[in-house]
Design a protein around this motif. Structure first.
Motif, PDB file in Angstrom:
ATOM      1  N   UNK A 103       0.765  -1.157   0.064  1.00 36.63           N
ATOM      2  CA  UNK A 103       0.014  -0.061  -0.190  1.00 36.63           C
ATOM      3  C   UNK A 103       0.908   1.254  -0.057  1.00 36.63           C
ATOM      4  N   UNK A 104       0.830   1.798  -1.224  1.00 33.25           N
ATOM      5  CA  UNK A 104       1.775   2.888  -1.339  1.00 33.25           C
ATOM      6  C   UNK A 104       1.573   4.302  -0.535  1.00 33.25           C
ATOM      7  N   UNK A 105       0.159   4.308   0.075  1.00 34.06           N
ATOM      8  CA  UNK A 105      -0.065   5.630   0.767  1.00 34.06           C
ATOM      9  C   UNK A 105       0.684   5.616   2.179  1.00 34.06           C
ATOM     10  N   UNK A 127       9.599  -0.696  -7.132  1.00 34.33           N
ATOM     11  CA  UNK A 127       9.571   0.616  -6.452  1.00 34.33           C
ATOM     12  C   UNK A 127      10.904   1.070  -7.014  1.00 34.33           C
ATOM     13  N   UNK A 128      11.921   0.595  -7.091  1.00 33.88           N
ATOM     14  CA  UNK A 128      13.184   1.203  -7.533  1.00 33.88           C
ATOM     15  C   UNK A 128      13.038   1.497  -9.199  1.00 33.88           C
ATOM     16  N   UNK A 129      12.603   0.244  -9.631  1.00 34.92           N
ATOM     17  CA  UNK A 129      12.612   0.487 -11.140  1.00 34.92           C
ATOM     18  C   UNK A 129      11.603   1.630 -11.743  1.00 34.92           C
ATOM     19  N   UNK A 130      10.571   1.638 -10.840  1.00 35.05           N
ATOM     20  CA  UNK A 130       9.467   2.816 -11.202  1.00 35.05           C
ATOM     21  C   UNK A 130       9.809   4.249 -10.624  1.00 35.05           C
ATOM     22  N   UNK A 131      10.982   4.337  -9.916  1.00 36.02           N
ATOM     23  CA  UNK A 131      11.524   5.523  -9.298  1.00 36.02           C
ATOM     24  C   UNK A 131      10.580   6.434  -8.627  1.00 36.02           C
ATOM     25  N   UNK A 132      10.043   5.405  -7.764  1.00 40.62           N
ATOM     26  CA  UNK A 132       9.144   5.842  -6.656  1.00 40.62           C
ATOM     27  C   UNK A 132      10.113   6.098  -5.401  1.00 40.62           C
ATOM     28  N   UNK A 133       9.445   7.072  -4.588  1.00 37.35           N
ATOM     29  CA  UNK A 133      10.324   7.119  -3.117  1.00 37.35           C
ATOM     30  C   UNK A 133       9.949   5.848  -2.314  1.00 37.35           C
ATOM     31  N   UNK A 134      10.860   5.081  -1.771  1.00 37.01           N
ATOM     32  CA  UNK A 134      10.515   3.960  -1.316  1.00 37.01           C
ATOM     33  C   UNK A 134       9.817   3.980   0.268  1.00 37.01           C
ATOM     34  N   UNK A 135      10.631   4.806   1.107  1.00 35.34           N
ATOM     35  CA  UNK A 135       9.991   5.092   2.273  1.00 35.34           C
ATOM     36  C   UNK A 135       9.883   3.685   2.981  1.00 35.34           C
ATOM     37  N   UNK A 195       2.480   4.696  12.350  1.00 32.77           N
ATOM     38  CA  UNK A 195       2.392   5.267  11.305  1.00 32.77           C
ATOM     39  C   UNK A 195       2.598   4.611  10.080  1.00 32.77           C
ATOM     40  N   UNK A 196       3.614   3.616  10.169  1.00 32.39           N
ATOM     41  CA  UNK A 196       3.562   2.850   8.781  1.00 32.39           C
ATOM     42  C   UNK A 196       2.845   1.604   8.846  1.00 32.39           C
ATOM     43  N   UNK A 197       2.623   1.054   7.726  1.00 28.64           N
ATOM     44  CA  UNK A 197       1.889  -0.401   7.823  1.00 28.64           C
ATOM     45  C   UNK A 197       3.309  -1.636   7.697  1.00 28.64           C
TER      46      UNK A 197
END
Length: 232
Positions: A103-105, A127-135, A195-197
């Motif tokens: 869940x990327x939220x 996530x890395x290949x999609x260039x999304x912030x990982x958190x 806070x995290x999942x």
């Protein structure tokens, strides 16, 4: 929920990830799509093995090949997996999702036990290949200091500062407890545990124990997802 079919997989290579851990890399069949965290049932196309086994996709949907990762075992099926050769074929008889999806939220805490790292490797790589912030904070426990994918995970930390991995050698440090989880998360910079999942993958006993440890830290059940791996 799965999709029933017989998809031919052609073996490209067998990789040694750790002393007791192997990966099989397959050519990706044209048109096959899946999500990071999904599972697949595979079997040999021979009468000696009429029933297949279930594995998580260790490869990401963004990669050009498919990969499963498994620990060595004593069963005939595991022994046969250890001997596959490039060019041989297997079958996907079913694949799908049990809801173990990122869940990327919200920021994520991944807790992996041994080969439970497989679905997390898929999620992180996507996530890395999609260039999304990982958190993402990965708490990776293993009996010995011989972690599958360690080189990759450490490299990804350097390229993605918001991704952190904590390695726990249980034969030296003991198994995860609520106190140790809290200590390691605080050390990684997580102060507000609600806070995290949280995502847990590993043997049934490991998953159950870690879920109870999270309850002790006042993490609500609806913020926890689990994936139990049978047949260690």
């Amino acid at each position: 929920m799965g999709t029933d079919l017989n998809i031919v997989l052609r073996v490209k290579e067998l990789k040694h990830e750790a002393s007791e851990c192997l990966s099989i890399v397959f050519e990706k069949p044209q048109g096959l799509t899946f999500k990071a965290g999904d599972w697949l049932d595979i079997r040999f196309p021979v009468p000696e093995f009429p029933v297949g086994r279930t594995y998580s996709f260790a490869s990401a949907p963004t990669e050009s090949d498919l990969m499963i990762t498994f620990t060595k075992g004593v069963s005939p099926f595991k022994k046969a997996l250890e001997k596959v050769q490039p060019g041989e074929t297997m079958l996907i008889t079913q694949y799908g999702s049990n809801g173990f999806l990122l869940d990327r939220r919200s920021p994520a805490v991944f807790i992996a036990g041994g080969i439970g790292i497989a679905p997390f490797r898929s999620m992180i790589k996507e996530q890395i290949d999609s260039h999304r912030p990982l958190a993402i904070t990965l708490l990776f426990s293993n009996h010995r200091n011989d972690f599958p994918f360690r080189a990759e995970l450490e490299a990804w930390q350097h390229t993605s500062p918001s991704f952190k991995t904590i390695f726990v050698v249980t034969s030296e440090e003991g198994r995860l407890t609520s106190k140790k989880i809290q200590m390691e998360l605080e050390r990684s910079g997580i102060e507000h545990f609600t806070t995290p999942r949280y995502y847990i993958a590993g043997s049934p006993q490991m998953v159950q124990n870690c879920e109870h440890h999270l309850f002790a830290l006042r993490i609500e059940k609806n913020r926890i997802k689990t994936d139990s791996f049978e047949g260690y």
